[in-house]
Enzyme design. Structure first.
Site, PDB file in Angstrom:
ATOM      1  CG  ASN A 193      15.222  -8.315  23.019  1.00 31.40           C
ATOM      2  OD1 ASN A 193      15.946  -7.676  22.250  1.00 31.40           O
ATOM      3  ND2 ASN A 193      14.023  -8.755  22.668  1.00 31.40           N
ATOM      4  CD1 TRP A 194      19.683  -4.460  26.217  1.00 31.82           C
ATOM      5  CD2 TRP A 194      21.212  -3.150  25.238  1.00 31.82           C
ATOM      6  NE1 TRP A 194      20.768  -4.369  27.063  1.00 31.82           N
ATOM      7  CE2 TRP A 194      21.721  -3.574  26.483  1.00 31.82           C
ATOM      8  CE3 TRP A 194      22.014  -2.329  24.440  1.00 31.82           C
ATOM      9  CZ2 TRP A 194      22.980  -3.187  26.962  1.00 31.82           C
ATOM     10  CZ3 TRP A 194      23.276  -1.939  24.906  1.00 31.82           C
ATOM     11  CH2 TRP A 194      23.750  -2.358  26.154  1.00 31.82           C
ATOM     12  CE  LYS A 195      11.528  -6.014  23.478  1.00 32.00           C
ATOM     13  NZ  LYS A 195      10.106  -6.174  23.557  1.00 32.00           N
ATOM     14  CD  GLU A 244       8.940  -6.921  20.264  1.00 32.79           C
ATOM     15  OE1 GLU A 244      10.158  -6.744  20.046  1.00 32.79           O
ATOM     16  OE2 GLU A 244       8.406  -6.654  21.357  1.00 32.79           O
ATOM     17  N   GLY A 304       6.074  -6.243  27.028  1.00 31.45           N
ATOM     18  CA  GLY A 304       6.011  -4.779  26.981  1.00 31.45           C
ATOM     19  C   GLY A 304       4.699  -4.190  27.478  1.00 31.45           C
ATOM     20  CB  SER A 360       5.940  -7.329  31.809  1.00 34.22           C
ATOM     21  OG  SER A 360       5.400  -6.739  30.634  1.00 34.22           O
ATOM     22  N   GLY A 380      13.102  -7.513  28.428  1.00 29.98           N
ATOM     23  CA  GLY A 380      13.098  -6.453  27.422  1.00 29.98           C
ATOM     24  C   GLY A 380      13.285  -5.096  28.063  1.00 29.98           C
ATOM     25  N   GLY A 381      12.179  -4.407  28.317  1.00 33.81           N
ATOM     26  CA  GLY A 381      12.219  -3.024  28.807  1.00 33.81           C
ATOM     27  C   GLY A 381      13.140  -2.812  29.991  1.00 33.81           C
TER      28      GLY A 381
HETATM   29  C1  PEP Z   1      11.048  -9.289  25.200  1.00 30.28           C
HETATM   30  O1  PEP Z   1      10.988  -8.470  24.303  1.00 30.28           O
HETATM   31  O2  PEP Z   1      11.601 -10.367  25.009  1.00 30.28           O
HETATM   32  C2  PEP Z   1      10.442  -8.958  26.481  1.00 30.28           C
HETATM   33  C3  PEP Z   1      10.268  -9.904  27.343  1.00 30.28           C
HETATM   34  O3  PEP Z   1      10.096  -7.634  26.661  1.00 30.28           O
HETATM   35  P1  PEP Z   1       9.543  -6.981  28.020  1.00 30.28           P
HETATM   36  O4  PEP Z   1      10.396  -7.480  29.160  1.00 30.28           O
HETATM   37  O5  PEP Z   1       9.651  -5.518  27.822  1.00 30.28           O
HETATM   38  O6  PEP Z   1       8.128  -7.441  28.181  1.00 30.28           O
END
Ligand code: PEP
Length: 259
Positions: A21-23, A113, A187, A219, A240-241
């Site tokens: 998920n590049w957001k 989010e 995150g 994370s 995500g990140g």
């Molecule tokens: C996400 O946004 O779905 C996510 C899991 O982010 P991160 O891996 O950065 O916690």
């Protein structure tokens, strides 16, 4: 009902899925570079690997560019949200049909989010899931509790009510993936314990359609993924990140290389 864009999957095996998920990150050049590198990793992977489905969900502005780069790579493309209507006077929104038109096969829905910043309710999310199916997309439904809810001993209750409120009756393992994402782990560098993940995934499996894939998100990174992704109830990760770094993302994907 499964739409025409739906891929066939052997649900008895529960094919693993690692989704990035590049957001709201990346301009066209960044997106193209990341996609090119992932395509190279996929091409260099040994036969039979990575051993899981790989999906990237860039921002809507990059779908066309990234989708173009990924053609022939085996890496799937997904959106991060969609509107419930197929078209109309909804300024700034994107329909599931538009995502399908750009080559998407998945869409993330109900991300915390979106729930937090856009006030999305379980009912609205259920309508979006139905819209995804109408367009032939599989939906990745995100559920998860806040820190306060977990500390109050309400984590299972909250996630159960999100599932009950947002999964349409016609859901099946071919059309729906669930991502358990504790809000406090997104995150933050914090991750749920393997015991908590196993407990929640087992509860979700009890309430969800048979054979459904349940991802963990929050994370996930190259260091913690071996312990998380080998849990028997975990069918992959929503990342995500770490998905913004090709090397980190591919290391997570490669956890399944030997499976
Ligand atoms: C996400 O946004 O779905 C996510 C899991 O982010 P991160 O891996 O950065 O916690």
């Amino acid at each position: 009902m499964i739409g025409t864009g739906q891929r066939g999957r052997n649900m008895a095996i529960r094919t693993k899925l690692v989704a990035g998920n590049w957001k709201m990150n990346g301009l066209r050049q960044d997106g193209a570079m990341l996609a090119h590198t992932l395509k190279e990793y996929a091409a260099a992977a040994a036969p039979g690997t990575p051993g899981c489905e790989v999906l990237v969900c860039p921002p809507a502005t990059l779908l066309s560019e990234v989708g173009g780069v990924l053609v022939g790579s085996g890496i799937a493309l997904g959106g991060q949200d969609c509107h419930a209507a197929p078209k109309g006077a909804y300024t700034g929104d994107i329909s599931a049909e538009m995502l399908a038109d750009l080559g998407c096969s998945y869409v993330i829905l109900g991300h915390s989010e979106r729930r937090q910043h856009h006030g999305e309710t379980d009912t609205a999310i259920r309508d979006k899931i139905a819209a995804a199916w109408r367009a032939g997309l599989a939906a990745i439904l995100c559920v998860g509790e806040t820190q306060e809810q977990r500390q109050a001993g309400k984590a299972v209750e909250i996630v159960s009510s999100q599932l009950d409120g947002s999964i349409p009756h016609a859901a099946s393992a071919a059309t729906l993936v669930i991502a358990y994402e504790p809000v406090w782990a997104i995150g933050t560098g914090l991750t749920a314990t393997t015991e908590d993940i196993s407990e929640m995934h087992a509860e979700i499996r009890r309430r969800a359609p048979a054979g459904i894939r349940i991802l963990y998100g929050g994370s996930v990174n190259p260091r913690n993924c071996p312990a998380i992704l080998t849990l028997s109830e975990v069918d992959g990760a929503l990342v995500g990140g770490a998905s913004l770094n090709a090397n980190d993302f591919w290391t997570i994907v490669s956890s399944y290389a030997a499976k």
